[in-house]
Write an enzyme that holds these catalytic residues in place. Structure first.
Site, PDB file in Angstrom:
ATOM      1  N   GLY A 242      82.858  -4.883  78.437  1.00  0.00           N
ATOM      2  CA  GLY A 242      82.011  -5.495  77.525  1.00  0.00           C
ATOM      3  C   GLY A 242      82.990  -6.563  76.852  1.00  0.00           C
ATOM      4  O   GLY A 242      83.758  -7.050  77.406  1.00  0.00           O
ATOM      5  N   SER A 243      82.507  -6.733  75.547  1.00  0.00           N
ATOM      6  CA  SER A 243      83.035  -7.785  74.753  1.00  0.00           C
ATOM      7  C   SER A 243      84.406  -7.384  74.080  1.00  0.00           C
ATOM      8  O   SER A 243      84.540  -6.006  74.069  1.00  0.00           O
ATOM      9  CB  SER A 243      82.199  -8.370  73.707  1.00  0.00           C
ATOM     10  N   GLY A 247      85.609  -3.393  72.567  1.00  0.00           N
ATOM     11  CA  GLY A 247      86.662  -2.952  72.963  1.00  0.00           C
ATOM     12  C   GLY A 247      87.625  -2.481  71.504  1.00  0.00           C
ATOM     13  O   GLY A 247      88.191  -1.318  71.493  1.00  0.00           O
ATOM     14  N   GLU A 264      87.872  -3.105  79.780  1.00  0.00           N
ATOM     15  CA  GLU A 264      87.450  -4.463  80.800  1.00  0.00           C
ATOM     16  C   GLU A 264      86.959  -5.393  79.723  1.00  0.00           C
ATOM     17  O   GLU A 264      85.605  -5.194  79.694  1.00  0.00           O
ATOM     18  CB  GLU A 264      87.002  -4.107  82.018  1.00  0.00           C
TER      19      GLU A 264
END
Length: 511
Positions: A242-243, A247, A264
């Site tokens: 995700g963004s 994270g 990721e």
């Protein structure tokens, strides 16, 4: 070129229902009050019930029970399950691809490519099931053997994003299963039908292989469900896509309970085009990387750093190519650019274009909304090309939309510095026929990204290599190479067969 025929609500809803049924999903059994819409026309496909946060506890408990059995199964036998999953995905390739197109708006070839990627990772994982290698090291003590072994880790939680609604799950699941780990998957709330279809296909493989039934589970829900999975002490590894903002929240929460995380996150990917580059090849690679998936890949090319001697010619080529891109129904033949996922993505695109203009940028192609009359609730946009004299503030941020910023450079050191001068570090590429430039870009003083390419674009990674990036991209690695190690625990073993008890480092502890 624009494709004007956008399917109506009833046609897409029926297509979703019949396609899900072929994959083994009865949507009536999952009916609820949460609408599932398609970006193709902005209309509702169906409605589903969501898992509560409390339901995550039950799912993890079931997965832990499955783990106690699955970890004792020999890895090659675990590989047989993944082999069967790959076979069933091949049978249902078009079905899963159709659901991907319906839910996230990918054109047919890209949707089918995503499913092929799932099949490929199954093939990779089957081979991996016989190659979970440890190593033997020389011991300093006579009559001793020093080695390391790898063992199943535990429950793997997967939180996936909308843009790859199936492939990212498969990267984690195929590898986790052969490593001996069950999976609990929280898919994007924008793509639950794809998740239910993938789960049904894997459930069939599990039943046919007589494996524990709860090796794979899907918990469909919102942020509270994802947070429950992140915080659960029974989840040994949390893989989240995700963004960067997501994270920053997930990483510390998992670390606080001493769990493992595989992140990721954002990408702000650049290509450098040198003066010796093949501009025909570069143009094709750039257009696919920048406009493919309507700019909604984590590896989408967002910055183009071009030598001043070729920047005008390349920009002219790109303006021409962007003007010819067919935008429209992603399932129609010939379409290359489908819709943005929702109105919020379109608004973010327009905001970024406004900021770029305020920072001295010039919009030279695309950027506007299309098909608003044919599909007033959907958001189609022609990919945008923006010329900028330098890398301004707006370029530092990732906008998840098809905007490509074109920046000039004069010296290759400057190009490398521009490539690296953003917080993200996922993917990068250089187009050049100068071997020295290529080697410098690949070297330790070159690109600081996790993916570094020569004479191809920033997107389109193969599953054989580890996928992931550095800096604010999170540092995680999924898919190929030795990424499997994240899903296992390492033990260092010493075997004494000498009949004596010498101590390491010459320590004398005689009694």
């Amino acid at each position: 070129m624009t494709a004007h025929d956008i399917p109506g609500q009833s046609a897409l809803a029926e297509l979703a229902r019949t396609t899900a049924r072929r994959c083994g999903v009865d949507l009536d059994a999952h009916a609820g009050d949460r609408g599932v819409s398609s970006p193709v026309n902005g209309e509702q496909l169906t409605s589903l019930s969501w898992t509560s946060a409390d339901g995550v506890d039950a799912a993890v408990a079931r997965a832990q029970e499955a783990f106690r059995v699955w970890r004792t199964v020999p890895a090659p036998a675990r590989g047989a399950l993944v082999k069967r999953l790959g076979e069933l995905l091949a049978v249902h390739k078009d079905d899963v691809a159709t659901l991907i197109s319906l839910e996230v708006g990918k054109i047919t070839s890209e949707a089918r490519g995503e499913v092929q990627e799932m099949i490929d990772i199954c093939d990779f994982a089957v081979g991996l099931s016989r190659q979970l290698y440890g190593r033997t090291m020389p011991s300093e003590r006579p009559g001793h053997r020093l080695m390391e072994t790898w063992h199943p880790l535990g429950v793997v939680g997967v939180v996936s994003a909308f843009n790859f609604p199936a492939a990212v799950w498969s990267w984690n699941t195929a590898v986790a299963l052969v490593c001996g780990d069950p999976v609990v998957w929280k898919p994007s709330e924008l793509a639950p039908l794809t998740a239910l279809a993938c789960q049904a296909i894997l459930a069939r493989a599990i039943a046919e292989c007589d494996a524990p039934g709860d090796l794979s589970q899907v918990v469909v829900g919102g942020a509270d469900v994802g947070q429950a999975l992140v915080d659960h002490s029974g989840v040994a590894l949390l893989s989240a896509t995700g963004s960067t903002r997501m994270g920053r929240a997930v990483g510390p929460r998992v670390a606080d309970r001493f769990g493992r995380s595989l992140l990721e996150l954002g990408g702000n990917n650049a290509a450098v085009v040198g003066p010796s580059a093949d501009l025909d090849l570069a143009t094709r690679g750039i257009v696919f990387s920048a406009a493919g998936t309507a700019g909604q890949r984590c590896t989408t090319m967002r910055r183009l750093i071009v030598h001043s001697s070729v920047v005008e010619e390349l920009a002219d080529r790109l303006v021409s190519a962007y003007g010819r891109l067919p935008v429209g129904d992603p399932m129609a033949e010939g379409t290359l650019v489908g819709p943005l996922i929702h109105g919020g993505a379109y608004e973010a695109m327009q905001d970024a274009l406004s900021r770029a203009a305020a920072e001295g940028g010039k919009l030279v192609a695309g950027g506007g909304r299309e098909l608003a009359d044919a599909a007033p609730n959907a958001y189609y946009a022609r990919p945008a090309l923006v010329r900028l004299p330098e890398q301004t503030a707006v370029v530092q941020r990732e906008t998840f939309a098809p905007i490509l910023y074109v920046l000039p450079y004069d010296d290759f050191d400057e190009a490398i510095a521009l490539n690296n001068a953003v917080p993200q570090g996922l993917s990068s590429s250089v187009f050049t026929n100068d071997q020295a430039e290529a080697e410098r870009f690949l070297s330790a003083e070159g690109s600081d990204c996790g993916i570094v390419n020569v004479n191809i674009g920033t997107s389109g990674a193969e599953i054989g290599g580890a996928f992931g990036g550095e800096k604010e991209t999170g540092g995680g690695r999924e898919s190929g190479s030795d990424a499997w190690r994240a899903y296992m625990r390492r033990a260092t073993n010493t075997v004494n067969y000498s009949g004596e008890l010498p101590l390491a480092q010459g320590v004398d502890f005689s009694v």
